[in-house]
Enzyme design. Structure first.
Site, PDB file in Angstrom:
ATOM      1  CB  VAL A  45      -3.053   7.853  14.528  1.00 58.36           C
ATOM      2  CG1 VAL A  45      -2.199   9.070  14.885  1.00 58.36           C
ATOM      3  CG2 VAL A  45      -3.006   7.527  12.884  1.00 58.36           C
TER       4      VAL A  45
ATOM      5  CE  LYS B 175       1.452   5.854 -12.666  1.00 57.73           C
ATOM      6  NZ  LYS B 175       0.369   5.130 -13.036  1.00 57.73           N
TER       7      LYS B 175
END
Lengths: 423, 423
Positions: free
Chosen positions: B28, B197
């Site tokens: 990150v 989904k």
């Protein structure tokens, strides 16, 4: 945007940029404009209708033009691709490249010079999204191993050998006649192409710097019809695998390309013809597989377009995507330290005590035998052994020792066994 | 960062945030700090060691805290998840969610309220990178069809039926005893989970707005051991598929969940046990498949972590990832307009003229027959027909007509045939 190269892939990229212009503009948030296409010869016939005014043979002038902010390199090879990319990077351009050879040989130079984005999804396994999932989707996970079928030509040949019993030579000839193999197939059948991809995958999966020179490489030219038949009889299939794996202690990685037997129940075993697939084992995600067309103009262009959209979005947002990640800095260990299982086939004399003598040689080098099977009798007697996990160095010493035994007429074949976690 | 929910997935997310802290910080570019974990009950035993000071039952206060910039929602269900996400969005927080039900029912509200990032890789097919490849890797391509095995419970049941010949009831019981199916298996076996989904996948693949209510849904409770055996005899296997496809004219899409026969040579046929896989057909990329664990704490947490890294990187760069893309705005057509092939099994009287009468009924509704086979004799005679491509409406009318024929004792089964592009 500048396009370098207008061959099989470049012409498809140009075509899609034109045909999908509205869709692409909707996804990027602004139109994508092709400022020029660098070619070697102006006059060559191409698979795409291009405004002749876009064509130029002066690639260097094109990539440094102030109205070009994205450079798409689909020339391939080391030079002039590297010099052109570096020139574009010096001007802060974003780069999309499909150049596996360059990234595998000298990715470090490109990453160091990069001042915007360097995306290269198309460099490994064509259309299959792989770089992005590894760099981004698995960013919170820990990859243990990558097993890939990353060369379509060799997969086509081995699949034909498996399904028809053909010899390597015959399967290669068929692949050449169908356009799956080139007239000079060396880069594919000797594993150079797969090794470049293995280096790129290993670097990304393990956050380390890996070059093509680090990759242990064996091609498929030694794979015989009898190896294929023997694998089949045991419920295995032979594939050319690119394998990148953490060592058992997690402190180094092994990166290798070689033919290997895998169980027919393994998801990679079902990858037929010239398809590619990459199997990833990660600590939390478990077993993942990515499957698709590994080469070809349109599939590769699809991957290039995905990258173009991403870098264009990044430029508009004034940001950059993930850059090279080498914080883990793991070293690549020598092939001798690789630990795996082996299938060894020996031509032996058919007399009492042969098995005991052979078994003793394995034992002397600390290689433990899982199964042994004798086939044939008399002069045609064969001993087929499958080992437990052992180091490549120990197996090599064992094979050297076997060759010196009187009762061993020949070491007919040695093949690694992968993807089978049985003890 | 705030974590909402600390159950099967949440506890794994918390564990990985802690265990992989250094790696995550490296990826990150800054440490990821957990500011609080919202739970329903403070006292419950959890699978992770958490500083008790992090726990709170006041989720609303947590998501609006000024020191929280990323909210990770793994509660599931519609409320309070929606209210909490909207409250966080109102404060400009970035959201990572694994909530398929909410995204499928009311994704539009979330996307409209979103002022930063809304990532939800874990909502479809657990650990398998799918949303990111569809949204980003294929951003320059045109998806024609998505065929997915996106529910592990039903795949486990159908796989057992196929491999052991078990009845649906027995296979379900085994799945329940092994923890692959819940005590109340309705959401899985009736296809609700897969339909949610399918709605999410269709929306992303076709840049349109699709909700769970748009999805035609059939579960697997009617699949019999004899259907499975009949499929097997023909070289097919029955899977519960989520199918999102462009209509032939490209102007609308069909979104459906139902059991279907697929050829054993299709890559999806080899998806065993509780694994998931999604097969994508795109214009340039060709056939792609993504395979892996579709559920479970650690795999789902892996996908959540990948999203956390992405939205954290975006916040640091002051940018956003791709937002909802609905520019194509295709409508979902009724099931009757779906065009596919059908396997029809009839119990018939064994007398002359039966086949002619049956064939005439298909012909009357413009349904063309590809193959027909008679099995058994006398009272046990069965007629098994496979059709060419026809609309669902035409097939339904045909079946209604067949039921009214005297010579047809019963329509034993009707099953769609997919993934087989033979004419």
């Amino acid at each position: 945007m500048a396009l370098l190269g207008c061959g099989v892939v470049g012409s498809q990229v140009a075509r899609l940029l034109h045909e999908q212009a509205d869709d692409l503009a909707a996804r990027v948030g602004a139109p994508l404009e092709l400022a020029g296409v660098a070619v070697r010869k102006m006059s060559r016939k191409r698979d795409v209708d291009l405004d002749p005014a876009l064509l130029t043979t002066d690639a260097h002038a094109l990539v440094t033009r102030p109205d070009v902010d994205i450079v798409v390199e689909v020339i391939g090879g080391i030079e002039p691709a590297r010099a052109l990319i570096l020139a574009a990077m010096a001007e802060g351009k974003s780069i999309v490249s499909a150049n596996k050879a360059l990234l595998a040989e000298d990715g470090a130079t490109l990453h160091a010079a990069n001042r915007a984005d360097l995306y290269f999804e198309a460099a490994v396994a064509g259309a299959i999204p792989l770089i992005r999932p590894l760099r981004e989707s698995l960013a919170g996970d820990r990859v243990h191993r990558v097993l890939g079928i990353v060369n379509g030509t060799t997969n086509y040949i081995l699949d034909k050998m498996d399904s028809t019993g053909a010899s390597f030579t015959d399967a290669l000839e068929e692949a050449q006649s169908l356009g799956y193999a080139e007239a000079d197939p060396t880069a594919d059948i000797e594993g150079f192409d797969a090794a470049a991809k293995a280096a790129i995958l290993a670097g990304i999966a393990f956050h380390s710097r890996v070059t093509a020179a680090d990759v242990h490489r064996e091609g498929i030219t030694e794979v015989s019809a009898s190896d294929v038949a023997s694998a089949k009889a045991m419920g295995y299939v032979i594939k050319l695998l690119a394998i990148c794996a953490r060592s058992d202690d997690g402190r180094s990685i092994g990166v290798r390309v070689h033919p290997a037997m895998i169980p027919r129940t393994h998801p990679l075993a079902g990858v037929r013809e010239a398809y590619n697939a990459v199997f990833v084992e990660a600590e939390s995600a478990g077993r993942l597989m990515f499957y698709g067309a590994g080469a070809g103009g349109a599939p590769t262009a699809s991957a290039v377009l995905g990258d173009i959209v991403a870098v264009a979005r990044n430029r508009i947002a004034g940001t950059r995507g993930p850059s090279e990640s080498v914080y883990a800095d793991l070293s690549v260990h020598p092939m001798g330290e690789t630990v795996t299982r082996y299938h060894v086939s020996l031509d032996v004399a058919d007399k009492p005590g042969v098995l005991a003598t052979v078994a003793e040689m394995f034992s002397r080098h600390d290689v433990s035998i899982q199964t042994v099977r004798q086939e044939g009798r008399g002069d045609d007697a064969q001993l087929v052994l499958v080992t437990h996990r052992a180091s490549d160095a120990a197996l090599s010493s064992t094979v050297e020792g076997l060759r010196e035994l009187d009762i061993v007429r020949a070491v007919a074949s040695v093949m690694r066994v992968e993807g089978d976690e049985a003890p």
